[in-house]
Design a protein around this motif. Sequence first.
Motif, PDB file in Angstrom:
ATOM      1  N   THR A  81      32.395  58.833  55.401  1.00  0.00           N
ATOM      2  CA  THR A  81      31.416  58.379  56.376  1.00  0.00           C
ATOM      3  C   THR A  81      32.112  58.074  57.698  1.00  0.00           C
ATOM      4  O   THR A  81      33.148  57.411  57.721  1.00  0.00           O
ATOM      5  CB  THR A  81      30.698  57.101  55.885  1.00  0.00           C
ATOM      6  N   LEU A  82      31.521  58.558  58.790  1.00  0.00           N
ATOM      7  CA  LEU A  82      31.995  58.237  60.130  1.00  0.00           C
ATOM      8  C   LEU A  82      30.994  57.288  60.775  1.00  0.00           C
ATOM      9  O   LEU A  82      29.796  57.567  60.806  1.00  0.00           O
ATOM     10  CB  LEU A  82      32.123  59.502  60.969  1.00  0.00           C
ATOM     11  N   LEU A  83      31.485  56.175  61.288  1.00  0.00           N
ATOM     12  CA  LEU A  83      30.641  55.209  61.972  1.00  0.00           C
ATOM     13  C   LEU A  83      31.115  55.019  63.408  1.00  0.00           C
ATOM     14  O   LEU A  83      32.274  55.272  63.731  1.00  0.00           O
ATOM     15  CB  LEU A  83      30.670  53.858  61.249  1.00  0.00           C
ATOM     16  N   GLY A  84      30.212  54.553  64.246  1.00  0.00           N
ATOM     17  CA  GLY A  84      30.548  54.264  65.628  1.00  0.00           C
ATOM     18  C   GLY A  84      29.425  53.475  66.263  1.00  0.00           C
ATOM     19  O   GLY A  84      28.433  53.129  65.605  1.00  0.00           O
ATOM     20  N   GLY A  85      29.553  53.212  67.554  1.00  0.00           N
ATOM     21  CA  GLY A  85      28.583  52.385  68.239  1.00  0.00           C
ATOM     22  C   GLY A  85      27.928  53.028  69.431  1.00  0.00           C
ATOM     23  O   GLY A  85      27.150  52.372  70.133  1.00  0.00           O
ATOM     24  N   ASP A  86      28.202  54.313  69.689  1.00  0.00           N
ATOM     25  CA  ASP A  86      27.584  55.025  70.804  1.00  0.00           C
ATOM     26  C   ASP A  86      27.043  56.358  70.311  1.00  0.00           C
ATOM     27  O   ASP A  86      27.801  57.197  69.797  1.00  0.00           O
ATOM     28  CB  ASP A  86      28.587  55.245  71.927  1.00  0.00           C
ATOM     29  N   LEU A  87      25.739  56.555  70.487  1.00  0.00           N
ATOM     30  CA  LEU A  87      25.093  57.733  69.919  1.00  0.00           C
ATOM     31  C   LEU A  87      25.605  59.037  70.521  1.00  0.00           C
ATOM     32  O   LEU A  87      25.714  60.039  69.807  1.00  0.00           O
ATOM     33  CB  LEU A  87      23.576  57.629  70.091  1.00  0.00           C
ATOM     34  N   GLY A  88      25.915  59.061  71.810  1.00  0.00           N
ATOM     35  CA  GLY A  88      26.407  60.294  72.404  1.00  0.00           C
ATOM     36  C   GLY A  88      27.656  60.797  71.701  1.00  0.00           C
ATOM     37  O   GLY A  88      27.757  61.975  71.337  1.00  0.00           O
ATOM     38  N   CYS A  89      28.601  59.914  71.482  1.00  0.00           N
ATOM     39  CA  CYS A  89      29.830  60.276  70.772  1.00  0.00           C
ATOM     40  C   CYS A  89      29.518  60.728  69.353  1.00  0.00           C
ATOM     41  O   CYS A  89      30.077  61.718  68.858  1.00  0.00           O
ATOM     42  CB  CYS A  89      30.782  59.086  70.725  1.00  0.00           C
ATOM     43  N   LEU A  90      28.645  60.000  68.679  1.00  0.00           N
ATOM     44  CA  LEU A  90      28.329  60.304  67.285  1.00  0.00           C
ATOM     45  C   LEU A  90      27.625  61.653  67.154  1.00  0.00           C
ATOM     46  O   LEU A  90      27.906  62.416  66.225  1.00  0.00           O
ATOM     47  CB  LEU A  90      27.470  59.193  66.693  1.00  0.00           C
ATOM     48  N   MET A  91      26.723  61.968  68.079  1.00  0.00           N
ATOM     49  CA  MET A  91      26.065  63.278  68.048  1.00  0.00           C
ATOM     50  C   MET A  91      27.065  64.400  68.288  1.00  0.00           C
ATOM     51  O   MET A  91      27.003  65.464  67.656  1.00  0.00           O
ATOM     52  CB  MET A  91      24.957  63.316  69.103  1.00  0.00           C
ATOM     53  N   ASN A  92      27.995  64.160  69.205  1.00  0.00           N
ATOM     54  CA  ASN A  92      29.017  65.159  69.498  1.00  0.00           C
ATOM     55  C   ASN A  92      29.867  65.451  68.267  1.00  0.00           C
ATOM     56  O   ASN A  92      30.061  66.616  67.875  1.00  0.00           O
ATOM     57  CB  ASN A  92      29.899  64.660  70.643  1.00  0.00           C
ATOM     58  N   MET A  93      30.335  64.403  67.620  1.00  0.00           N
ATOM     59  CA  MET A  93      31.189  64.588  66.447  1.00  0.00           C
ATOM     60  C   MET A  93      30.408  65.094  65.242  1.00  0.00           C
ATOM     61  O   MET A  93      30.897  65.931  64.478  1.00  0.00           O
ATOM     62  CB  MET A  93      31.910  63.282  66.122  1.00  0.00           C
ATOM     63  N   ALA A  94      29.180  64.627  65.071  1.00  0.00           N
ATOM     64  CA  ALA A  94      28.365  65.079  63.946  1.00  0.00           C
ATOM     65  C   ALA A  94      28.080  66.574  64.032  1.00  0.00           C
ATOM     66  O   ALA A  94      28.139  67.299  63.034  1.00  0.00           O
ATOM     67  CB  ALA A  94      27.056  64.290  63.891  1.00  0.00           C
ATOM     68  N   GLY A  95      27.767  67.032  65.238  1.00  0.00           N
ATOM     69  CA  GLY A  95      27.497  68.445  65.420  1.00  0.00           C
ATOM     70  C   GLY A  95      28.707  69.297  65.104  1.00  0.00           C
ATOM     71  O   GLY A  95      28.595  70.340  64.453  1.00  0.00           O
ATOM     72  N   ARG A  96      29.874  68.823  65.539  1.00  0.00           N
ATOM     73  CA  ARG A  96      31.092  69.595  65.271  1.00  0.00           C
ATOM     74  C   ARG A  96      31.454  69.560  63.792  1.00  0.00           C
ATOM     75  O   ARG A  96      31.888  70.570  63.217  1.00  0.00           O
ATOM     76  CB  ARG A  96      32.242  69.031  66.108  1.00  0.00           C
ATOM     77  N   LEU A  97      31.268  68.418  63.158  1.00  0.00           N
ATOM     78  CA  LEU A  97      31.535  68.319  61.718  1.00  0.00           C
ATOM     79  C   LEU A  97      30.664  69.286  60.932  1.00  0.00           C
ATOM     80  O   LEU A  97      31.144  69.961  60.011  1.00  0.00           O
ATOM     81  CB  LEU A  97      31.298  66.887  61.238  1.00  0.00           C
ATOM     82  N   ARG A  98      29.398  69.367  61.277  1.00  0.00           N
ATOM     83  CA  ARG A  98      28.495  70.283  60.568  1.00  0.00           C
ATOM     84  C   ARG A  98      28.891  71.731  60.798  1.00  0.00           C
ATOM     85  O   ARG A  98      28.856  72.553  59.868  1.00  0.00           O
ATOM     86  CB  ARG A  98      27.050  70.036  60.997  1.00  0.00           C
ATOM     87  N   ARG A  99      29.258  72.064  62.025  1.00  0.00           N
ATOM     88  CA  ARG A  99      29.651  73.453  62.310  1.00  0.00           C
ATOM     89  C   ARG A  99      30.930  73.825  61.578  1.00  0.00           C
ATOM     90  O   ARG A  99      31.166  75.008  61.287  1.00  0.00           O
ATOM     91  CB  ARG A  99      29.813  73.658  63.816  1.00  0.00           C
ATOM     92  N   LYS A 100      31.752  72.831  61.263  1.00  0.00           N
ATOM     93  CA  LYS A 100      32.979  73.068  60.511  1.00  0.00           C
ATOM     94  C   LYS A 100      32.752  73.010  59.001  1.00  0.00           C
ATOM     95  O   LYS A 100      33.690  73.178  58.227  1.00  0.00           O
ATOM     96  CB  LYS A 100      34.043  72.032  60.909  1.00  0.00           C
ATOM     97  N   GLY A 101      31.513  72.739  58.583  1.00  0.00           N
ATOM     98  CA  GLY A 101      31.207  72.683  57.155  1.00  0.00           C
ATOM     99  C   GLY A 101      31.639  71.404  56.472  1.00  0.00           C
ATOM    100  O   GLY A 101      31.753  71.353  55.243  1.00  0.00           O
ATOM    101  N   SER A 102      31.874  70.344  57.245  1.00  0.00           N
ATOM    102  CA  SER A 102      32.329  69.072  56.673  1.00  0.00           C
ATOM    103  C   SER A 102      31.197  68.358  55.951  1.00  0.00           C
ATOM    104  O   SER A 102      30.029  68.473  56.306  1.00  0.00           O
ATOM    105  CB  SER A 102      32.870  68.172  57.787  1.00  0.00           C
ATOM    106  N   LYS A 103      31.558  67.596  54.918  1.00  0.00           N
ATOM    107  CA  LYS A 103      30.603  66.785  54.163  1.00  0.00           C
ATOM    108  C   LYS A 103      30.552  65.336  54.664  1.00  0.00           C
ATOM    109  O   LYS A 103      29.810  64.523  54.116  1.00  0.00           O
ATOM    110  CB  LYS A 103      30.980  66.787  52.681  1.00  0.00           C
TER     111      LYS A 103
END
Length: 257
Positions: A210-232
């Motif tokens: 699980t990745l947590l953070g406090g700013d949605l912009g950063c979290l959306m950026n990282m979440a999108g990249r994680l999904r494109r990389k096939g991360s769980k």
Amino acid sequence: MPETQATQPHVGLFATCLMNVFRPNIGFATVQLLERAGCRVSAPQQQTCCGQPAYSAGDDDAARALARQLIAQFEPYDYIVAPSGSCMGTVHKYPEMLRDDPEWGPRAKALAAKAFELFTFLTQVRKVNIDARYEGTFTYHDSCSGLRQLGVKQQPRELLSSVTGLSVSEMDDAEVCCGFGGSFCVKYPAISEKMVDDKIRSIEASGADTLLGGDLGCLMNMAGRLRRKGSKVRVWHAAEVLAGATDGAAIGEEEAR
């Protein structure tokens, strides 16, 4: 004595642009946390952007106009709280932005004095106890604005340490930018992509699920990249975990539902 409605602090919720459009669940979680902390919560209907994009782009007139509008909206409340270090950092710049304005300068200073990022407010103002459960291991990304402008570092970790079932595995370079940077990722996409790829490697190397953070912009950026990389690895705003608001889709998973 327990606080009555008349004595409870009245908090104005600053519903940030990204949260309002892309992730209202963070707002609902924030309200739950504030109410559990003994606050009355209202969200002014006429609130708009804090002015950060305009300020960052050098459009000072537009930024000051937005600042004045937000000040007027939130002056009646005891506090203004937002689940975003980035936006709240901008509010703390208002006194400088309006320093030459004899009317709005003092009003900006007064608002900044009662403006708090959510986790700082919960730990340092209300000193809450968290009662939540989440089964997993998290790693935490320290967003640039919250960390460097407001000193948000230990506050979310302190709160998360009380969540039953949750353990931590800190990543290397937790304080390094993810490459989002508001308009930075649009102006310099190649650099931004390299930065987020470096961040993704650190997240995966932590072993956290699980990745947590406090700013949605950063979290959306990282979440999108994680999904494109096939991360769980699943991505949540820390407020969602603290409020127990993780029954739905995680950040970046919405389009798959």
